[in-house]
Enzyme design. Structure first.
Site, PDB file in Angstrom:
ATOM      1  N   SER A   1      50.920  15.376 -21.721  1.00 50.54           N
ATOM      2  CA  SER A   1      51.019  13.785 -21.635  1.00 50.54           C
ATOM      3  C   SER A   1      50.374  13.108 -21.317  1.00 50.54           C
ATOM      4  O   SER A   1      50.202  13.170 -20.546  1.00 50.54           O
ATOM      5  CB  SER A   1      52.671  13.223 -21.769  1.00 50.54           C
TER       6      SER A   1
ATOM      7  N   TYR B   1      60.306  12.388 -15.702  1.00 51.83           N
ATOM      8  CA  TYR B   1      60.248  12.742 -17.091  1.00 51.83           C
ATOM      9  C   TYR B   1      57.903  13.599 -16.842  1.00 51.83           C
ATOM     10  O   TYR B   1      57.737  14.420 -17.178  1.00 51.83           O
ATOM     11  CB  TYR B   1      60.118  11.976 -18.394  1.00 51.83           C
TER      12      TYR B   1
ATOM     13  N   LYS C   1      56.335  16.981 -16.945  1.00 52.55           N
ATOM     14  CA  LYS C   1      54.235  17.538 -17.321  1.00 52.55           C
ATOM     15  C   LYS C   1      53.397  18.465 -16.712  1.00 52.55           C
ATOM     16  O   LYS C   1      53.207  19.445 -16.858  1.00 52.55           O
ATOM     17  CB  LYS C   1      54.106  16.399 -18.296  1.00 52.55           C
TER      18      LYS C   1
HETATM   19  P1  NAD Z   1      61.006  15.067 -30.178  1.00 51.30           P
HETATM   20  O1  NAD Z   1      62.369  14.507 -28.984  1.00 51.30           O
HETATM   21  O2  NAD Z   1      61.214  14.299 -31.548  1.00 51.30           O
HETATM   22  O3  NAD Z   1      61.009  17.253 -29.876  1.00 51.30           O
HETATM   23  C1  NAD Z   1      61.354  17.306 -29.178  1.00 51.30           C
HETATM   24  C2  NAD Z   1      62.107  19.018 -29.632  1.00 51.30           C
HETATM   25  O4  NAD Z   1      62.295  20.176 -28.606  1.00 51.30           O
HETATM   26  C3  NAD Z   1      63.351  18.306 -30.278  1.00 51.30           C
HETATM   27  O5  NAD Z   1      63.532  18.987 -31.950  1.00 51.30           O
HETATM   28  C4  NAD Z   1      64.348  19.115 -29.236  1.00 51.30           C
HETATM   29  O6  NAD Z   1      66.039  19.069 -30.049  1.00 51.30           O
HETATM   30  C5  NAD Z   1      64.101  20.321 -28.749  1.00 51.30           C
HETATM   31  N1  NAD Z   1      64.579  20.641 -27.531  1.00 51.30           N
HETATM   32  C6  NAD Z   1      64.427  20.264 -25.983  1.00 51.30           C
HETATM   33  N2  NAD Z   1      64.646  20.607 -25.276  1.00 51.30           N
HETATM   34  C7  NAD Z   1      64.929  22.301 -25.946  1.00 51.30           C
HETATM   35  C8  NAD Z   1      65.299  23.303 -26.155  1.00 51.30           C
HETATM   36  N3  NAD Z   1      66.114  23.529 -24.091  1.00 51.30           N
HETATM   37  N4  NAD Z   1      65.763  24.495 -26.371  1.00 51.30           N
HETATM   38  C9  NAD Z   1      64.853  24.216 -27.667  1.00 51.30           C
HETATM   39  N5  NAD Z   1      64.722  23.364 -28.656  1.00 51.30           N
HETATM   40  C10 NAD Z   1      64.191  21.497 -27.614  1.00 51.30           C
HETATM   41  O7  NAD Z   1      59.547  14.910 -29.269  1.00 51.30           O
HETATM   42  P2  NAD Z   1      58.015  14.841 -30.226  1.00 51.30           P
HETATM   43  O8  NAD Z   1      57.908  13.298 -30.144  1.00 51.30           O
HETATM   44  O9  NAD Z   1      58.021  15.822 -30.737  1.00 51.30           O
HETATM   45  O10 NAD Z   1      57.863  14.914 -28.609  1.00 51.30           O
HETATM   46  C11 NAD Z   1      57.409  16.671 -28.804  1.00 51.30           C
HETATM   47  C12 NAD Z   1      56.532  16.806 -27.026  1.00 51.30           C
HETATM   48  O11 NAD Z   1      55.111  16.335 -27.370  1.00 51.30           O
HETATM   49  C13 NAD Z   1      57.656  16.793 -25.978  1.00 51.30           C
HETATM   50  O12 NAD Z   1      57.198  17.806 -25.620  1.00 51.30           O
HETATM   51  C14 NAD Z   1      57.245  15.507 -25.044  1.00 51.30           C
HETATM   52  O13 NAD Z   1      57.475  15.178 -23.886  1.00 51.30           O
HETATM   53  C15 NAD Z   1      55.609  15.790 -25.426  1.00 51.30           C
HETATM   54  N6  NAD Z   1      55.007  14.125 -25.885  1.00 51.30           N
HETATM   55  C16 NAD Z   1      55.794  13.509 -26.851  1.00 51.30           C
HETATM   56  C17 NAD Z   1      55.239  12.248 -26.518  1.00 51.30           C
HETATM   57  C18 NAD Z   1      55.654  11.085 -27.671  1.00 51.30           C
HETATM   58  O14 NAD Z   1      55.091   9.743 -27.503  1.00 51.30           O
HETATM   59  N7  NAD Z   1      56.647  10.879 -28.669  1.00 51.30           N
HETATM   60  C19 NAD Z   1      53.759  11.250 -26.014  1.00 51.30           C
HETATM   61  C20 NAD Z   1      53.781  12.717 -24.728  1.00 51.30           C
HETATM   62  C21 NAD Z   1      54.420  13.860 -25.445  1.00 51.30           C
HETATM   63  C1  UD1 Z   2      56.570   5.676 -22.920  1.00 51.04           C
HETATM   64  C2  UD1 Z   2      56.832   6.301 -21.646  1.00 51.04           C
HETATM   65  C3  UD1 Z   2      55.508   7.490 -21.521  1.00 51.04           C
HETATM   66  C4  UD1 Z   2      55.669   8.693 -22.358  1.00 51.04           C
HETATM   67  C5  UD1 Z   2      55.247   7.655 -23.775  1.00 51.04           C
HETATM   68  C6  UD1 Z   2      55.497   8.118 -24.918  1.00 51.04           C
HETATM   69  C7  UD1 Z   2      57.658   5.005 -19.974  1.00 51.04           C
HETATM   70  C8  UD1 Z   2      56.840   3.733 -18.887  1.00 51.04           C
HETATM   71  N1  UD1 Z   2      56.568   5.468 -19.940  1.00 51.04           N
HETATM   72  O1  UD1 Z   2      55.137   5.025 -22.711  1.00 51.04           O
HETATM   73  O2  UD1 Z   2      55.627   8.004 -20.509  1.00 51.04           O
HETATM   74  O3  UD1 Z   2      54.326   9.082 -22.122  1.00 51.04           O
HETATM   75  O4  UD1 Z   2      56.075   6.304 -23.934  1.00 51.04           O
HETATM   76  O5  UD1 Z   2      57.252   8.773 -24.830  1.00 51.04           O
HETATM   77  O6  UD1 Z   2      58.617   4.882 -20.597  1.00 51.04           O
HETATM   78  N2  UD1 Z   2      56.746  -2.650 -24.905  1.00 51.04           N
HETATM   79  C9  UD1 Z   2      58.013  -3.407 -25.477  1.00 51.04           C
HETATM   80  N3  UD1 Z   2      58.753  -3.484 -25.968  1.00 51.04           N
HETATM   81  C10 UD1 Z   2      59.500  -2.120 -26.094  1.00 51.04           C
HETATM   82  C11 UD1 Z   2      58.840  -1.189 -25.921  1.00 51.04           C
HETATM   83  C12 UD1 Z   2      57.907  -0.561 -25.434  1.00 51.04           C
HETATM   84  O7  UD1 Z   2      57.232  -4.256 -25.084  1.00 51.04           O
HETATM   85  O8  UD1 Z   2      60.400  -2.152 -27.118  1.00 51.04           O
HETATM   86  C13 UD1 Z   2      55.644  -2.215 -24.743  1.00 51.04           C
HETATM   87  C14 UD1 Z   2      55.567  -1.500 -23.773  1.00 51.04           C
HETATM   88  O9  UD1 Z   2      55.815  -2.678 -22.410  1.00 51.04           O
HETATM   89  C15 UD1 Z   2      53.972  -1.195 -23.754  1.00 51.04           C
HETATM   90  C16 UD1 Z   2      53.818  -0.281 -24.417  1.00 51.04           C
HETATM   91  O10 UD1 Z   2      55.140  -1.065 -25.909  1.00 51.04           O
HETATM   92  O11 UD1 Z   2      52.971  -1.509 -23.304  1.00 51.04           O
HETATM   93  C17 UD1 Z   2      53.767   0.833 -24.975  1.00 51.04           C
HETATM   94  O12 UD1 Z   2      54.984   1.173 -25.499  1.00 51.04           O
HETATM   95  P1  UD1 Z   2      55.863   2.607 -25.279  1.00 51.04           P
HETATM   96  O13 UD1 Z   2      56.096   2.859 -26.805  1.00 51.04           O
HETATM   97  O14 UD1 Z   2      57.351   2.831 -24.794  1.00 51.04           O
HETATM   98  O15 UD1 Z   2      55.214   4.247 -25.117  1.00 51.04           O
HETATM   99  P2  UD1 Z   2      54.092   3.864 -22.864  1.00 51.04           P
HETATM  100  O16 UD1 Z   2      54.827   2.724 -22.265  1.00 51.04           O
HETATM  101  O17 UD1 Z   2      52.272   4.042 -23.269  1.00 51.04           O
END
Ligand code: NAD
Ligand code: UD1
Length: 371
Positions: free
Chosen positions: A159, A183, A187
């Site tokens: 991330s 979190y 990572k």
């Molecule tokens: P998500 O929660 O939708 O998907 C994660 C999946 O992993 C879920 O289906 C959950 O049931 C499964 N899971 C969790 N722990 C498990 C375990 N111990 N065994 C088996 N399954 C398990 O999340 P996502 O948004 O699809 O994210 C996927 C990955 O990308 C995550 O590692 C997350 O940290 C990373 N990531 C997500 C974002 C984002 O904004 N969505 C941003 C950066 C990184």
């Molecule tokens: C957040 C996480 C980051 C994670 C990412 C993807 C925090 C501090 N950071 O990032 O670690 O990798 O999600 O899962 O939680 N915002 C609002 N109102 C809301 C929600 C968000 O104003 O209800 C604003 C936030 O202040 C930010 C922007 O929208 O400026 C994006 O927020 P968000 O979608 O939560 O993502 P990140 O903060 O970038």
């Protein structure tokens, strides 16, 4: 491979024979890569399910391990509906070594895409042990079992959070790292563990993909982001306001040093992100060792710009209230994605209008998600 097929014929296992022949044909189809059988941990989740679509459409065989702690098996049924192809799904926790090992023994696995993990920043602050246990122990179990089964191609979901509060933007892969919360640290620690693994054994090929802010949904409206609780992230929150499930958006801070005072992020369409995994798998086939890529668009949009784009895509008004800053938030974050373009031949193609239109289609067709 021919000897292997002969052995199978001699054993008289017709089904397995057909599977092997099909795999052999796919390996020879275009000669792009030998990596065709992909295991996705966390594949039922938001990014995983979209990646399943992209892989299946490209002819890959897809297996999923997911404990469904933050997703529903329905997402995979919808993926099968979109693609007309089958997924081999295992309802299993990654931290169960016996269960995971059995899956590797039962299947030919060429590479793993490791999405499984817990991802809420706020929850990680309240439950650090749970986050370290799930994210780090899950990864250790996975890697040990991969190693024992001779599978050494891995794509890891990292991330942009590993950059902490970046000193400069756009952020490239050599920027200093440092996380603010459990979190983010999970990572970062996993990146370190995987780096050590690749240093110790050159046979490993590992792609660390640092995602920026994934949003949007598959254009069919059949799959999308389905938060189990109140959404933490901006776009699912905005979508739920638009569909009438939530009354108003809270905008966290309008006093940042940005053009309109609200936070700026690099929002990337989840289908572009999913395609980035395909490019990463193709890269692994060239035995690159450990590689790290930003997956972002290189463009930053403010909260209020995203709200305006969503309003015009949905035709709905998004009432909002300006609040204080959210603890731990950073002002501005966007990628320099040029390394992925140069080395993977990948760039994000979809703009914010498409992100918002697709997010809205998913939310309006499925106001209660997969339920
Ligand atoms: P998500 O929660 O939708 O998907 C994660 C999946 O992993 C879920 O289906 C959950 O049931 C499964 N899971 C969790 N722990 C498990 C375990 N111990 N065994 C088996 N399954 C398990 O999340 P996502 O948004 O699809 O994210 C996927 C990955 O990308 C995550 O590692 C997350 O940290 C990373 N990531 C997500 C974002 C984002 O904004 N969505 C941003 C950066 C990184
Ligand atoms: C957040 C996480 C980051 C994670 C990412 C993807 C925090 C501090 N950071 O990032 O670690 O990798 O999600 O899962 O939680 N915002 C609002 N109102 C809301 C929600 C968000 O104003 O209800 C604003 C936030 O202040 C930010 C922007 O929208 O400026 C994006 O927020 P968000 O979608 O939560 O993502 P990140 O903060 O970038």
């Amino acid at each position: 491979m021919h000897q292997r097929i002969n052995e199978i014929i001699n054993d008289g296992i017709a089904g397995l024979f057909l599977y092997e022949v099909e795999t052999l044909l796919m390996h020879n189809d275009g000669g792009k890569t030998d990596i065709m059988n992909i295991l996705l941990t966390g594949g039922a989740g938001y990014i995983g399910s979209h990646t399943c679509v992209v892989l299946l459409e490209q002819g890959y065989h897809v297996m999923v391990i997911d404990n469904l702690c933050n997703s529903k098996a329905e997402s995979l049924k919808r993926v099968e509906k979109i693609t007309g192809k089958k997924i081999l799904f295992y309802h299993e926790d990654l931290r169960n070594p016996a269960g995971v090992d059995a899956i590797f023994r039962q299947n030919e696995v060429d590479a793993v895409i490791h999405f499984a993990g817990l991802k809420s920043v706020a929850e990680s602050v309240d439950q650090p042990l749970n986050y370290y246990q799930n994210n780090i122990s899950g990864t250790l179990v996975l890697c040990e079992i991969m190693q024992a089964n001779g599978v050494k191609n891995l794509v890891f979901s990292s991330s942009a959070t590993v950059y902490g509060n970046p000193e400069t933007v756009p952020i490239d892969e050599n920027a200093p790292v440092g996380a603010f919360n459990p979190y983010g640290r999970s990572k970062l620690f996993i990146e370190e563990i995987l780096t050590d693994l690749s240093l110790a054994d050159k046979a490993w090929n590992i792609a660390l993909l640092r995602y920026f802010n994934p949003v949007g949904a598959h254009p069919s409206g059949l799959i999308g982001e389905d938060p189990s609780d109140l959404p933490n992230n901006l776009m699912p929150y905005v979508s739920q306001v638009a569909v009438g499930k939530l009354t108003e958006l809270r905008v966290f801070g309008d006093d940042y040093d940005t053009p309109d005072g609200t936070g700026v992020r690099d929002y990337i369409h989840v289908m572009d992100l999913a395609e980035g995994h395909l490019s990463a798998l193709e890269k692994l086939a060239s035995n690159p060792g450990l590689v790290t890529y930003n997956l972002g668009t290189g463009k930053g949009y403010s909260v209020l710009e995203m709200v305006a784009a969503f309003e015009s895509a949905s035709g709905k008004q998004i009432p909002y209230k300006i609040m204080g800053r959210r603890p731990g938030d950073i002002p501005v974050c966007y990628a320099n994605p040029s390394l992925a373009e140069k080395e993977l031949g990948w760039t994000a193609r979809r703009g914010i209008d498409e992100m918002c239109a697709d997010a809205w289609r998913w939310q309006s067709i499925n106001p209660n998600g997969f339920v």
